[in-house]
Design a protein around this motif. Structure first.
Motif, PDB file in Angstrom:
ATOM      1  N   PHE A  23     -14.478  13.487  14.083  1.00 17.31           N
ATOM      2  CA  PHE A  23     -13.565  13.552  15.231  1.00 17.31           C
ATOM      3  C   PHE A  23     -12.971  14.952  15.311  1.00 17.31           C
ATOM      4  O   PHE A  23     -12.505  15.494  14.309  1.00 17.31           O
ATOM      5  N   SER A  24     -12.984  15.520  16.530  1.00 12.71           N
ATOM      6  CA  SER A  24     -12.511  16.887  16.712  1.00 12.71           C
ATOM      7  C   SER A  24     -11.778  17.023  18.038  1.00 12.71           C
ATOM      8  O   SER A  24     -11.658  16.068  18.810  1.00 12.71           O
ATOM      9  N   GLY A  25     -11.308  18.234  18.313  1.00 14.21           N
ATOM     10  CA  GLY A  25     -10.673  18.577  19.585  1.00 14.21           C
ATOM     11  C   GLY A  25     -11.252  19.889  20.073  1.00 14.21           C
ATOM     12  O   GLY A  25     -12.447  20.042  20.186  1.00 14.21           O
ATOM     13  N   HIS A  26     -10.354  20.875  20.370  1.00 11.68           N
ATOM     14  CA  HIS A  26     -10.722  22.265  20.647  1.00 11.68           C
ATOM     15  C   HIS A  26     -11.314  22.504  22.036  1.00 11.68           C
ATOM     16  O   HIS A  26     -11.059  23.538  22.648  1.00 11.68           O
ATOM     17  N   PHE A  27     -12.080  21.564  22.554  1.00 11.59           N
ATOM     18  CA  PHE A  27     -12.820  21.753  23.807  1.00 11.59           C
ATOM     19  C   PHE A  27     -11.946  21.491  25.025  1.00 11.59           C
ATOM     20  O   PHE A  27     -12.295  21.897  26.132  1.00 11.59           O
ATOM     21  N   HIS A  28     -10.856  20.787  24.876  1.00 12.65           N
ATOM     22  CA  HIS A  28      -9.948  20.415  25.975  1.00 12.65           C
ATOM     23  C   HIS A  28     -10.668  19.631  27.064  1.00 12.65           C
ATOM     24  O   HIS A  28     -10.286  19.648  28.230  1.00 12.65           O
ATOM     25  N   ARG A  29     -11.734  18.957  26.663  1.00 16.18           N
ATOM     26  CA  ARG A  29     -12.511  18.043  27.500  1.00 16.18           C
ATOM     27  C   ARG A  29     -13.134  17.014  26.562  1.00 16.18           C
ATOM     28  O   ARG A  29     -13.343  17.301  25.382  1.00 16.18           O
ATOM     29  N   ASN A  30     -13.444  15.843  27.069  1.00 16.99           N
ATOM     30  CA  ASN A  30     -14.152  14.856  26.268  1.00 16.99           C
ATOM     31  C   ASN A  30     -15.638  15.178  26.241  1.00 16.99           C
ATOM     32  O   ASN A  30     -16.225  15.544  27.264  1.00 16.99           O
ATOM     33  N   ALA A  31     -16.231  15.053  25.063  1.00 19.77           N
ATOM     34  CA  ALA A  31     -17.662  15.318  24.922  1.00 19.77           C
ATOM     35  C   ALA A  31     -18.134  14.606  23.654  1.00 19.77           C
ATOM     36  O   ALA A  31     -17.422  13.780  23.078  1.00 19.77           O
ATOM     37  N   GLY A  32     -19.358  14.935  23.217  1.00 21.49           N
ATOM     38  CA  GLY A  32     -19.860  14.352  21.977  1.00 21.49           C
ATOM     39  C   GLY A  32     -21.306  13.931  22.068  1.00 21.49           C
ATOM     40  O   GLY A  32     -21.938  13.978  23.129  1.00 21.49           O
ATOM     41  N   GLY A  33     -21.846  13.534  20.926  1.00 20.57           N
ATOM     42  CA  GLY A  33     -23.238  13.110  20.846  1.00 20.57           C
ATOM     43  C   GLY A  33     -23.526  12.567  19.461  1.00 20.57           C
ATOM     44  O   GLY A  33     -22.612  12.359  18.659  1.00 20.57           O
ATOM     45  N   PHE A  34     -24.814  12.354  19.168  1.00 18.27           N
ATOM     46  CA  PHE A  34     -25.203  11.752  17.890  1.00 18.27           C
ATOM     47  C   PHE A  34     -26.228  12.606  17.163  1.00 18.27           C
ATOM     48  O   PHE A  34     -27.013  13.327  17.783  1.00 18.27           O
ATOM     49  N   VAL A  89     -14.749  12.107   9.108  1.00 17.38           N
ATOM     50  CA  VAL A  89     -14.272  13.488   8.986  1.00 17.38           C
ATOM     51  C   VAL A  89     -13.423  13.853  10.197  1.00 17.38           C
ATOM     52  O   VAL A  89     -13.751  13.490  11.330  1.00 17.38           O
ATOM     53  N   PHE A  90     -12.332  14.584   9.954  1.00 16.93           N
ATOM     54  CA  PHE A  90     -11.521  15.185  11.011  1.00 16.93           C
ATOM     55  C   PHE A  90     -11.591  16.698  10.876  1.00 16.93           C
ATOM     56  O   PHE A  90     -11.411  17.242   9.779  1.00 16.93           O
ATOM     57  N   GLN A  91     -11.835  17.390  11.991  1.00 19.42           N
ATOM     58  CA  GLN A  91     -11.796  18.847  12.017  1.00 19.42           C
ATOM     59  C   GLN A  91     -11.498  19.284  13.443  1.00 19.42           C
ATOM     60  O   GLN A  91     -11.645  18.507  14.381  1.00 19.42           O
ATOM     61  N   HIS A  92     -11.057  20.516  13.596  1.00 19.54           N
ATOM     62  CA  HIS A  92     -10.669  20.984  14.927  1.00 19.54           C
ATOM     63  C   HIS A  92     -11.891  21.355  15.774  1.00 19.54           C
ATOM     64  O   HIS A  92     -12.068  20.842  16.882  1.00 19.54           O
ATOM     65  N   ILE A  93     -12.722  22.246  15.273  1.00 18.43           N
ATOM     66  CA  ILE A  93     -13.879  22.720  16.039  1.00 18.43           C
ATOM     67  C   ILE A  93     -15.029  21.731  15.888  1.00 18.43           C
ATOM     68  O   ILE A  93     -15.406  21.374  14.768  1.00 18.43           O
ATOM     69  N   PRO A  94     -15.616  21.258  16.991  1.00 16.05           N
ATOM     70  CA  PRO A  94     -16.748  20.335  16.893  1.00 16.05           C
ATOM     71  C   PRO A  94     -17.959  20.995  16.230  1.00 16.05           C
ATOM     72  O   PRO A  94     -18.171  22.211  16.355  1.00 16.05           O
ATOM     73  N   LEU A  95     -18.757  20.193  15.558  1.00 14.13           N
ATOM     74  CA  LEU A  95     -20.049  20.678  15.077  1.00 14.13           C
ATOM     75  C   LEU A  95     -20.918  21.060  16.266  1.00 14.13           C
ATOM     76  O   LEU A  95     -21.568  22.104  16.286  1.00 14.13           O
ATOM     77  N   PHE A  96     -20.942  20.179  17.260  1.00 15.94           N
ATOM     78  CA  PHE A  96     -21.631  20.441  18.524  1.00 15.94           C
ATOM     79  C   PHE A  96     -20.915  19.672  19.615  1.00 15.94           C
ATOM     80  O   PHE A  96     -20.129  18.757  19.335  1.00 15.94           O
ATOM     81  N   LEU A  97     -21.171  20.051  20.857  1.00 24.59           N
ATOM     82  CA  LEU A  97     -20.486  19.423  21.986  1.00 24.59           C
ATOM     83  C   LEU A  97     -21.281  18.266  22.580  1.00 24.59           C
ATOM     84  O   LEU A  97     -20.708  17.236  22.939  1.00 24.59           O
TER      85      LEU A  97
END
Length: 313
Positions: A242-253, A201-209
């Motif tokens: 995969f998302s953006g919006h945060f202008h920083r790298n982040a993520g989780g599982f 999935v691609f979207q702009h706003i992350p589900l969570f950071l």
């Protein structure tokens, strides 16, 4: 703009991507990779520099140069990526603001230089649609960049592009959210039924950071919507968002689903550098790494780790 030039930006029509033919792409054909970028956001760097991110940004020369650098680096990649996806906030000027059309014009001028063999995939962001989208702003986006949500197949992998703004605030266009919800349910059923090699999935706003249970703020989705989407995605076998919006790298599982938050091509709000992400898709897994534009510009080949994954056994 000539017809062939305009078509470069309007590949997403009728809820699919004309760059890839579904009948020929549903079968797994071996490892491949694509490039993900986010937030070129022409105009934000000037607004951020003067301490007013809410302003339109009346100067975007720096973002223009950075996006040119990204395009040059992508064009030199060997082998070529399957596509280049931009995960929203293409420009900074909100709908109705003075500099918006000029920012769109200049961004399209830069993106026109992408190798014609590398299709462009566009994802809508809050600055593209407005923080509270309307029917009018959504229609305007679709006229400029193609459908705001759609799906497509590449080499046995099923990709879904979502309008995440409808999950953030659809108060002015509830019918649009309902239509996307119904469409998404049908697409996730396809992913389950077809047993695709991977679903992404691609979207702009992350589900969570960073954590699935984190609090809601401007940079993620509200918890009840987040949980609903996470459960739907996991049930259908989605491997990564995969998302953006945060202008920083982040993520989780979450239950094996990889929530990937990529920093910006344009303005940085943290310690990361201007960059893009290379994503390798193999039979077993999805592997990705964020590269600074300077790193990629110094090499005509993709990262060794990802390149090794694409070599035939």
């Amino acid at each position: 703009m000539a017809r062939e030039e305009a078509d470069k930006f309007l590949k997403a029509r009728d809820r699919t991507l004309s760059a890839f033919k579904e009948d020929g792409e549903q079968e797994w054909k071996g490892p491949f990779y694509f490039v993900q970028g986010a937030d070129p956001q022409f105009g934000l760097m000037k607004a951020y520099a003067i301490g007013d991110c809410g302003s339109d940004g009346d100067e975007w020369e720096e973002e223009l140069k950075l996006t040119q650098q990204a395009v040059r680096a992508i064009n030199r990649l060997n082998p070529k990526p399957k596509f280049f996806v931009l995960c929203g906030d293409l420009i900074h000027g909100m709908p109705g603001t003075p500099w918006r059309e000029a920012q769109i014009r200049d961004l399209k001028s830069v993106l026109q230089e992408i190798d014609p063999e590398i299709p462009l995939v566009f994802v809508s962001g809050n600055h593209d649609l407005g923080n509270t989208p309307t029917l009018e702003t959504t229609e305007n986006y679709c006229q400029q960049w193609g459908d705001d949500y759609f799906s497509f197949w590449v080499g046995g992998t099923f990709f879904l592009v979502l309008n995440s703004q409808l999950y953030f605030d659809a108060s002015q266009c509830p019918g649009l959210k309902q239509a996307q919800d119904e469409w998404l349910n049908g697409q996730l059923a396809v992913a389950e039924e077809k047993k695709c090699k991977h679903a992404i999935v691609f979207q702009h706003i992350p589900l969570f950071l960073r954590e699935p249970e984190e609090d809601h703020d401007y940079f993620n989705l509200e918890p009840s919507i987040r949980r609903e989407l996470l459960e739907k995605f996991c049930k259908a076998g989605v491997k990564a968002v995969f998302s953006g919006h945060f202008h920083r790298n982040a993520g989780g599982f979450y239950k094996g689903l990889d929530m990937v938050v990529s920093s910006a091509i344009g303005c940085q709000l943290g310690e990361d550098t201007h960059g893009i992400r290379l994503v390798a898709v193999t039979a077993e897994k999805i592997v990705h790494k964020y590269y600074s534009l300077n790193e990629l510009s110094k090499s005509q080949e993709m990262g060794e780790e990802l390149r090794a994954l694409l070599k035939p056994n």
